[in-house]
Design a protein around this motif. Structure first.
Motif, PDB file in Angstrom:
ATOM      1  N   GLY A 167      61.004 -54.820-115.197  1.00  0.00           N
ATOM      2  CA  GLY A 167      60.245 -54.444-114.025  1.00  0.00           C
ATOM      3  C   GLY A 167      59.053 -53.543-114.293  1.00  0.00           C
ATOM      4  N   PHE A 168      58.796 -53.225-115.568  1.00  0.00           N
ATOM      5  CA  PHE A 168      57.656 -52.370-115.904  1.00  0.00           C
ATOM      6  C   PHE A 168      57.191 -52.630-117.327  1.00  0.00           C
ATOM      7  CE2 PHE A 168      61.462 -49.928-116.924  1.00  0.00           C
ATOM      8  CZ  PHE A 168      61.200 -49.504-118.221  1.00  0.00           C
ATOM      9  N   ILE A 169      55.999 -52.129-117.622  1.00  0.00           N
ATOM     10  CA  ILE A 169      55.433 -52.193-118.967  1.00  0.00           C
ATOM     11  C   ILE A 169      55.586 -50.809-119.593  1.00  0.00           C
ATOM     12  CG2 ILE A 169      53.319 -52.509-120.321  1.00  0.00           C
ATOM     13  CD1 ILE A 169      52.389 -54.465-118.089  1.00  0.00           C
ATOM     14  N   HIS A 170      56.137 -50.763-120.799  1.00  0.00           N
ATOM     15  CA  HIS A 170      56.331 -49.503-121.512  1.00  0.00           C
ATOM     16  C   HIS A 170      54.991 -48.934-121.965  1.00  0.00           C
ATOM     17  CE1 HIS A 170      60.736 -49.908-122.048  1.00  0.00           C
ATOM     18  NE2 HIS A 170      60.451 -51.192-121.963  1.00  0.00           N
ATOM     19  N   ALA A 171      54.832 -47.632-121.818  1.00  0.00           N
ATOM     20  CA  ALA A 171      53.653 -46.946-122.327  1.00  0.00           C
ATOM     21  C   ALA A 171      54.103 -45.605-122.896  1.00  0.00           C
ATOM     22  CB  ALA A 171      52.619 -46.752-121.217  1.00  0.00           C
ATOM     23  N   SER A 172      53.169 -44.870-123.474  1.00  0.00           N
ATOM     24  CA  SER A 172      53.514 -43.580-124.067  1.00  0.00           C
ATOM     25  C   SER A 172      52.304 -42.658-124.054  1.00  0.00           C
ATOM     26  CB  SER A 172      54.026 -43.768-125.497  1.00  0.00           C
ATOM     27  OG  SER A 172      53.038 -44.403-126.290  1.00  0.00           O
ATOM     28  N   THR A 173      52.564 -41.400-124.359  1.00  0.00           N
ATOM     29  CA  THR A 173      51.490 -40.430-124.522  1.00  0.00           C
ATOM     30  C   THR A 173      50.968 -40.549-125.951  1.00  0.00           C
ATOM     31  OG1 THR A 173      52.957 -38.688-125.323  1.00  0.00           O
ATOM     32  CG2 THR A 173      52.609 -38.828-122.917  1.00  0.00           C
ATOM     33  N   ALA A 174      49.866 -39.885-126.231  1.00  0.00           N
ATOM     34  CA  ALA A 174      49.325 -39.895-127.594  1.00  0.00           C
ATOM     35  C   ALA A 174      50.346 -39.341-128.591  1.00  0.00           C
ATOM     36  CB  ALA A 174      48.031 -39.073-127.647  1.00  0.00           C
ATOM     37  N   GLU A 175      51.065 -38.299-128.189  1.00  0.00           N
ATOM     38  CA  GLU A 175      52.061 -37.687-129.074  1.00  0.00           C
ATOM     39  C   GLU A 175      53.256 -38.605-129.312  1.00  0.00           C
ATOM     40  OE1 GLU A 175      50.886 -36.162-126.216  1.00  0.00           O
ATOM     41  OE2 GLU A 175      49.410 -34.958-127.278  1.00  0.00           O
ATOM     42  N   GLN A 176      53.557 -39.486-128.374  1.00  0.00           N
ATOM     43  CA  GLN A 176      54.718 -40.372-128.499  1.00  0.00           C
ATOM     44  C   GLN A 176      54.420 -41.643-129.291  1.00  0.00           C
ATOM     45  OE1 GLN A 176      55.329 -40.657-124.267  1.00  0.00           O
ATOM     46  NE2 GLN A 176      57.061 -39.222-124.299  1.00  0.00           N
ATOM     47  N   VAL A 177      53.141 -41.997-129.448  1.00  0.00           N
ATOM     48  CA  VAL A 177      52.785 -43.256-130.117  1.00  0.00           C
ATOM     49  C   VAL A 177      53.423 -43.381-131.505  1.00  0.00           C
ATOM     50  CG1 VAL A 177      50.874 -44.593-131.123  1.00  0.00           C
ATOM     51  CG2 VAL A 177      50.699 -43.730-128.785  1.00  0.00           C
ATOM     52  N   LEU A 219      46.296 -43.336-135.621  1.00  0.00           N
ATOM     53  CA  LEU A 219      47.358 -42.590-136.300  1.00  0.00           C
ATOM     54  C   LEU A 219      46.779 -41.600-137.301  1.00  0.00           C
ATOM     55  CD1 LEU A 219      49.909 -45.477-136.843  1.00  0.00           C
ATOM     56  CD2 LEU A 219      50.084 -43.590-135.200  1.00  0.00           C
ATOM     57  N   ILE A 220      45.753 -41.998-138.034  1.00  0.00           N
ATOM     58  CA  ILE A 220      45.115 -41.090-138.993  1.00  0.00           C
ATOM     59  C   ILE A 220      44.490 -39.915-138.256  1.00  0.00           C
ATOM     60  CG2 ILE A 220      43.185 -40.886-140.625  1.00  0.00           C
ATOM     61  CD1 ILE A 220      43.893 -43.824-141.470  1.00  0.00           C
ATOM     62  N   ASP A 221      43.766 -40.210-137.176  1.00  0.00           N
ATOM     63  CA  ASP A 221      43.143 -39.140-136.386  1.00  0.00           C
ATOM     64  C   ASP A 221      44.191 -38.176-135.825  1.00  0.00           C
ATOM     65  OD1 ASP A 221      40.652 -40.178-136.870  1.00  0.00           O
ATOM     66  OD2 ASP A 221      40.428 -41.093-134.889  1.00  0.00           O
ATOM     67  N   SER A 222      45.326 -38.715-135.375  1.00  0.00           N
ATOM     68  CA  SER A 222      46.351 -37.841-134.785  1.00  0.00           C
ATOM     69  C   SER A 222      47.012 -36.962-135.849  1.00  0.00           C
ATOM     70  CB  SER A 222      47.394 -38.669-134.031  1.00  0.00           C
ATOM     71  OG  SER A 222      48.165 -39.440-134.917  1.00  0.00           O
ATOM     72  N   MET A 223      47.053 -37.428-137.093  1.00  0.00           N
ATOM     73  CA  MET A 223      47.621 -36.621-138.172  1.00  0.00           C
ATOM     74  C   MET A 223      46.663 -35.501-138.570  1.00  0.00           C
ATOM     75  SD  MET A 223      49.611 -39.560-140.430  1.00  0.00           S
ATOM     76  CE  MET A 223      48.710 -39.122-141.850  1.00  0.00           C
ATOM     77  N   ILE A 224      45.367 -35.779-138.493  1.00  0.00           N
ATOM     78  CA  ILE A 224      44.361 -34.787-138.870  1.00  0.00           C
ATOM     79  C   ILE A 224      44.238 -33.716-137.798  1.00  0.00           C
ATOM     80  CG2 ILE A 224      41.889 -34.446-139.265  1.00  0.00           C
ATOM     81  CD1 ILE A 224      41.884 -37.260-140.551  1.00  0.00           C
ATOM     82  N   ASN A 225      44.283 -34.133-136.542  1.00  0.00           N
ATOM     83  CA  ASN A 225      44.099 -33.181-135.431  1.00  0.00           C
ATOM     84  C   ASN A 225      45.390 -32.620-135.024  1.00  0.00           C
ATOM     85  OD1 ASN A 225      41.337 -33.598-135.350  1.00  0.00           O
ATOM     86  ND2 ASN A 225      41.591 -35.438-134.136  1.00  0.00           N
TER      87      ASN A 225
END
Length: 117
Positions: free
Chosen positions: A30-40, A111-117
């Motif tokens: 009944g829905f499409i799964h999504a996430s926050t930037a931290e959860q990706v 993913l690379i950007d999130s590891m750097i920041n």
């Protein structure tokens, strides 16, 4: 806040042909799964290991025509150890995703950007 959805290049191309994005989970759950930037990264590790040709959809909830609800995660019954806590809240999109609410991102770069920041 931007929310995110991991999908394949093929599914994204089909969405562009149809004029909207949808998933099998919309039909089944009944829905499409999504996430926050931290959860990706956790979602990627928990549900997409070994898959290639993945892309990341950055979704602006305020532009969606479908409702977004923040809810507890729903895990597949695989018996595998999950990195996702039952207490976390995830954005669930209750309907099709209109394409004007989406920007396509390169998953590896994200993913690379999130590891750097």
């Amino acid at each position: 806040m931007t929310i995110f959805h991991i999908t394949t290049q093929e599914q994204w191309q089909k969405a562009q042909q149809k004029g909207f994005y949808t998933t099998e989970s919309l039909e089944k759950e009944g829905f499409i799964h999504a996430s926050t930037a931290e959860q990706v990264p956790k979602v990627l590790d928990s549900f997409y290991q070994g898959q290639t040709d993945l892309v990341l959809l950055a979704i602006k909830p305020e532009k969606l025509e479908s409702e977004v609800k923040w809810e507890a995660p729903i895990h597949p019954k695989t018996g595998s150890q999950s990195l996702i806590a039952e207490t976390e809240k995830f954005p669930h999109i209750y309907g099709k995703i209109n394409l004007n609410a989406v920007m396509l991102l390169n998953l590896d770069s994200f993913l690379i950007d999130s590891m750097i920041n």
